[in-house]
Design an enzyme around this catalytic site. Structure first.
Site, PDB file in Angstrom:
ATOM      1  N   ARG A 128      -1.424  10.687  11.352  1.00  0.00           N
ATOM      2  CA  ARG A 128      -0.083   9.923  11.496  1.00  0.00           C
ATOM      3  C   ARG A 128       0.979  10.311  12.616  1.00  0.00           C
ATOM      4  O   ARG A 128       1.511   9.892  13.514  1.00  0.00           O
ATOM      5  CB  ARG A 128       0.554   9.539  10.268  1.00  0.00           C
ATOM      6  CG  ARG A 128      -0.157   8.806   9.358  1.00  0.00           C
ATOM      7  CD  ARG A 128       0.594   8.343   8.416  1.00  0.00           C
ATOM      8  NE  ARG A 128       1.526   7.358   8.701  1.00  0.00           N
ATOM      9  CZ  ARG A 128       2.462   7.336   8.898  1.00  0.00           C
ATOM     10  NH1 ARG A 128       3.321   8.510   8.499  1.00  0.00           N
ATOM     11  NH2 ARG A 128       3.554   6.306   9.302  1.00  0.00           N
ATOM     12  N   CYS A 155      -9.388  20.949  18.848  1.00  0.00           N
ATOM     13  CA  CYS A 155      -9.286  21.163  20.108  1.00  0.00           C
ATOM     14  C   CYS A 155      -8.587  20.258  20.902  1.00  0.00           C
ATOM     15  O   CYS A 155      -8.928  19.503  21.661  1.00  0.00           O
ATOM     16  CB  CYS A 155     -10.519  21.570  20.915  1.00  0.00           C
ATOM     17  SG  CYS A 155     -11.266  23.001  19.889  1.00  0.00           S
ATOM     18  N   GLU A 156      -7.196  19.970  20.820  1.00  0.00           N
ATOM     19  CA  GLU A 156      -6.687  18.854  21.337  1.00  0.00           C
ATOM     20  C   GLU A 156      -4.995  19.247  21.372  1.00  0.00           C
ATOM     21  O   GLU A 156      -4.450  19.692  20.212  1.00  0.00           O
ATOM     22  CB  GLU A 156      -6.850  17.414  20.663  1.00  0.00           C
ATOM     23  CG  GLU A 156      -7.854  16.968  20.355  1.00  0.00           C
ATOM     24  CD  GLU A 156      -7.996  15.523  21.247  1.00  0.00           C
ATOM     25  OE1 GLU A 156      -6.952  14.802  21.869  1.00  0.00           O
ATOM     26  OE2 GLU A 156      -9.175  14.925  21.030  1.00  0.00           O
ATOM     27  N   TYR A 179       0.969   8.094  15.940  1.00  0.00           N
ATOM     28  CA  TYR A 179       2.518   7.397  15.926  1.00  0.00           C
ATOM     29  C   TYR A 179       3.672   8.262  16.025  1.00  0.00           C
ATOM     30  O   TYR A 179       4.811   7.904  15.877  1.00  0.00           O
ATOM     31  CB  TYR A 179       2.743   6.637  14.527  1.00  0.00           C
ATOM     32  CG  TYR A 179       1.453   5.781  14.140  1.00  0.00           C
ATOM     33  CD1 TYR A 179       0.985   4.794  14.749  1.00  0.00           C
ATOM     34  CD2 TYR A 179       1.019   6.352  12.864  1.00  0.00           C
ATOM     35  CE1 TYR A 179      -0.037   4.200  14.171  1.00  0.00           C
ATOM     36  CE2 TYR A 179       0.003   5.633  12.073  1.00  0.00           C
ATOM     37  CZ  TYR A 179      -0.796   4.778  12.932  1.00  0.00           C
ATOM     38  OH  TYR A 179      -1.553   3.958  12.541  1.00  0.00           O
ATOM     39  N   GLY A 239       0.990  -1.343   0.202  1.00  0.00           N
ATOM     40  CA  GLY A 239      -0.105  -0.033   0.043  1.00  0.00           C
ATOM     41  C   GLY A 239       0.892   1.182   0.017  1.00  0.00           C
ATOM     42  O   GLY A 239       0.982   1.854  -1.067  1.00  0.00           O
TER      43      GLY A 239
HETATM   44  N1  LLP Z   1      -1.714  -6.396   4.223  1.00  0.00           N
HETATM   45  C1  LLP Z   1      -2.116  -6.361   5.389  1.00  0.00           C
HETATM   46  C2  LLP Z   1      -2.730  -7.339   6.020  1.00  0.00           C
HETATM   47  C3  LLP Z   1      -2.199  -5.112   6.368  1.00  0.00           C
HETATM   48  O1  LLP Z   1      -2.608  -4.996   7.523  1.00  0.00           O
HETATM   49  C4  LLP Z   1      -1.554  -3.942   5.867  1.00  0.00           C
HETATM   50  C5  LLP Z   1      -1.553  -2.841   6.386  1.00  0.00           C
HETATM   51  C6  LLP Z   1      -1.089  -3.923   4.547  1.00  0.00           C
HETATM   52  C7  LLP Z   1      -1.157  -5.104   3.666  1.00  0.00           C
HETATM   53  C8  LLP Z   1      -0.496  -2.889   3.782  1.00  0.00           C
HETATM   54  O2  LLP Z   1       0.692  -2.277   4.594  1.00  0.00           O
HETATM   55  P1  LLP Z   1       1.572  -1.050   3.577  1.00  0.00           P
HETATM   56  O3  LLP Z   1       2.212  -1.766   2.362  1.00  0.00           O
HETATM   57  O4  LLP Z   1       0.982  -0.090   3.462  1.00  0.00           O
HETATM   58  O5  LLP Z   1       2.833  -1.029   4.567  1.00  0.00           O
HETATM   59  N2  LLP Z   1      -1.779   3.275   9.685  1.00  0.00           N
HETATM   60  C9  LLP Z   1      -0.363   2.885   9.792  1.00  0.00           C
HETATM   61  C10 LLP Z   1       0.027   1.723   9.018  1.00  0.00           C
HETATM   62  C11 LLP Z   1      -1.014   0.505   9.461  1.00  0.00           C
HETATM   63  C12 LLP Z   1      -0.940  -0.636   8.615  1.00  0.00           C
HETATM   64  C13 LLP Z   1      -2.169  -1.553   8.730  1.00  0.00           C
HETATM   65  N3  LLP Z   1      -1.842  -2.527   7.972  1.00  0.00           N
HETATM   66  C14 LLP Z   1       0.324   3.998   9.199  1.00  0.00           C
HETATM   67  O6  LLP Z   1      -0.088   5.205   8.899  1.00  0.00           O
HETATM   68  O7  LLP Z   1       1.680   4.075   9.417  1.00  0.00           O
END
Ligand code: LLP
Length: 434
Positions: free
Chosen positions: A312, A355-356, A316, A275
Site C-alpha cells: 500500500r 530491489c526497488e 498509493y 472489508g
Molecule cells: N465491494 C467491491 C465491489 C469492491 O471492489 C471492494 C473493494 C469492496 C467491496 C470492499 O471495499 P472496502 O470495504 O474494503 O473498502 N487495495 C486498495 C483498496 C482497493 C479496494 C478494491 N475494492 C487499498 O489497499 O486501499
C-alpha cells in the site's frame, strides 16, 4: 477501536505480548486480533440492524480462510470477485447463498463455478456480461440472480487508483445506460434482475458519497420496477474508511444514517460489502530491523518486511502508523498525531530488502532510535496487506497469526523455499529435445 495496546512498555495483541509471537514464529508476520474483527463486524450489524442487512465480508481484503470462518460464524456472508475468492469463501464453510459475486471480468469458467455453487447474486458490470451469464444459466437450467452495478458518477474522493464511481472508470454500467440494458432482458429465462449495486470506492471517510449514491439509487430502482423487474435488493458495496494516520474514520452509524431511510423507502433488503472496516485495524505487520544507515543525508531503517508484504505505501503512498513493539526506557508511546515530532525521535525512512527504490513502509517519519533486532509494528495492516502480497524477489510470503485472548493460532505458515518453485515443478524441458 482495536485490541493492540501498550502495557508495561510492551505492545500486546489482546492478552499476548507481540514480541513473544515474533520470537516464536519469526518475522515478518501478520498478527490479527479476533476481538477487533468481531467488534467491527458487530458495529456494522448493530448500526444497520433495522434493515436486517446481508453483510458480505469482502474476501479481497483479507481472504485467509480462518478469518473468513470467523466472519461466517458471526453471521457474515461474502463478497467475492473471482473464482479463487469464491473457493476461499466455500472453504471457510460459506454456502453459495451467502455469496455475492462482483468484478468486471468474470470468465465463463468462473460463472459456471458460481452458478453450480448456487451463488446468491452476481453484480454485473456490462451488457455483454449480463447476456453471457444469462446464457450460461440457461444452459445449466438455472436462473441467475443479478444486481446491475451502476457507476453513479460521483466524486467519492478516494485515491485515483481506488475510485470506482467516477465517470470513465472500468467499473459498472454508466448511469445513463442502466435502464436500457435492463429493458433488454425483461422476460429473459436465465436472468432475474433483483437489485442494483453501488460500490463507490475505498476508503471513504465521509458519508456524503453514500448520501448522493442513495439519492441516485431511488429513481433507478423505481424505473426498473416499472419495467417489470421485481427489485428486492439494494447493494451499497463497501468502502467505509478506517483510522490510518489518526482518529479520522466515521462510525458505522454515520453511513447508516443515509442508507437506512433509502432502504426503507424502497422496501428492499440491504446488502453491504465491507472489508477494510472489519479487518483493517484488526491486523499489524511485525518486522525486525536488519540494519540502519545514513545515505545522502537521510536515515534509513532497513527491516525485513517489504513491498511484497505490504504494497500500500508503494502503490498509493498510503500512510501506516509504525512504532517499536517494545518501548525501551526513554521511548515514548506512539504519538496521537504522526505529523508532529515526538521527543527522542528523528526523521527516518523505513524500507525493506526489495530491489526497488519504491520499496518503503514509511518516508520521512519521526521515529525512535532502533538497532539490529528491534521489532517494529506497522499498524492497520489487516486489510489489503497479505491479500496483495507477492513473491517478488523470490521472497516467501509472511506467516499469519490469529490471537484470541491469551491464545494464538498460526493461521498461515510462513512459505518455504520449496513453496516458491512448487508450481514450476510440473515439467522439465526434456520435451524440447537436444
Ligand atoms: N465491494 C467491491 C465491489 C469492491 O471492489 C471492494 C473493494 C469492496 C467491496 C470492499 O471495499 P472496502 O470495504 O474494503 O473498502 N487495495 C486498495 C483498496 C482497493 C479496494 C478494491 N475494492 C487499498 O489497499 O486501499
Amino acid at each position: 477501536m482495536d485490541h493492540f495496546h501498550y502495557r508495561n512498555q510492551k505492545l500486546y495483541c489482546e492478552e499476548i505480548p507481540v514480541s513473544d509471537l515474533a520470537k516464536e514464529y519469526g518475522t515478518p508476520i501478520f498478527i490479527y486480533s479476533y476481538a477487533t474483527l468481531v467488534h467491527h463486524l458487530n458495529q456494522l450489524q448493530t448500526a444497520f440492524a433495522e434493515a436486517k442487512p446481508l453483510i458480505c465480508y469482502s474476501v479481497k481484503t483479507n481472504g485467509n480462510i480462518h478469518i473468513c470462518r470467523v466472519m461466517r460464524e458471526h453471521g457474515s456472508g461474502f463478497d467475492v470477485t473471482s473464482g479463487g475468492e469464491m473457493y476461499r469463501a466455500l472453504a471457510a464453510g460459506a454456502s453459495g447463498e451467502s455469496i455475492v459475486y462482483a468484478g468486471v471480468g468474470k470468465t465463463d469458467e468462473e460463472i459456471h463455478f458460481a452458478l453450480q455453487n448456487d451463488v446468491f447474486m452476481f453484480n454485473v458490470e456490462s451488457e455483454e456480461e449480463l447476456h453471457t451469464i444469462g446464457a450460461i444459466a440457461q444452459s445449466l437450467g438455472k436462473v441467475a440472480s443479478i444486481a446491475l452495478r451502476v457507476n453513479p458518477d460521483l466524486p467519492p474522493k478516494t485515491h485515483v487508483k481506488t475510485d470506482t464511481s467516477v465517470k470513465g472508470v472500468k467499473f459498472g454500467l454508466d448511469i445513463e445506460t442502466v435502464l436500457d440494458v435492463a429493458r433488454g432482458v425483461v422476460g429473459h429465462p436465465g436472468i432475474a434482475i433483483k437489485g442494483i449495486h453501488l460500490h463507490l470506492g475505498s476508503p471513504i471517510l465521509s458519508a456524503e458519497p453514500y448520501r448522493l449514491g442513495c439519492e441516485k439509487a431511488i429513481p433507478i430502482i423505481q424505473s426498473l420496477r416499472e419495467q417489470g423487474h421485481p427489485i428486492t435488493h439494494l447493494n451499497m458495496g463497501g468502502g467505509f474508511g478506517i483510522h490510518y494516520k489518526k482518529q479520522e474514520a466515521l462510525p458505522a452509524s454515520a453511513f447508516a444514517e443515509f442508507i437506512l431511510p433509502t432502504v426503507k423507502k424502497l422496501n428492499c433488503q440491504l446488502i453491504l460489502e465491507p472489508g477494510r472496516f472489519i479487518v483493517g485495524n484488526a491486523g499489524i505487520l511485525v518486522s525486525s530491523v536488519l540494519f540502519t544507515k545514513e545515505s545522502g543525508g537521510k536515515n534509513y531503517i532497513i527491516q525485513d518486511a517489504a513491498m511484497n508484504d505490504l504494497i500500500r505505501p508503494t502503490l498509493y503512498d498510503s500512510f501506516h502508523r509504525i512504532w517499536t513493539v517494545d518501548l525501551p526506557a526513554g521511548t515514548n508511546l506512539p504519538p496521537q498525531d504522526y505529523e508532529v515530532q515526538n521527543s527522542d525521535t528523528f526523521l527516518q525512512n523505513v524500507v525493506g530488502p526489495v530491489c526497488e527504490s519504491g520499496d518503503f513502509l514509511a518516508k520521512d517519519r519521526f521515529l525512535p532510535k532502533v538497532s539490529r533486532g528491534t521489532l517494529l509494528a506497522t499498524f492497520s495492516a489487516g486489510a489489503y496487506g497479505m491479500s496483495m502480497s507477492s513473491n517478488y524477489n523470490a521472497r516467501r510470503r509472511a506467516a499469519e497469526i490469529l490471537v484470541k485472548g491469551d491464545k494464538a493460532i498460526l493461521i498461515r505458515r510462513r512459505e518455504t523455499y520449496a513453496d516458491l518453485i512448487a508450481a514450476e515443478e510440473c515439467c522439465n524441458l526434456d520435451g524440447f529435445g537436444e
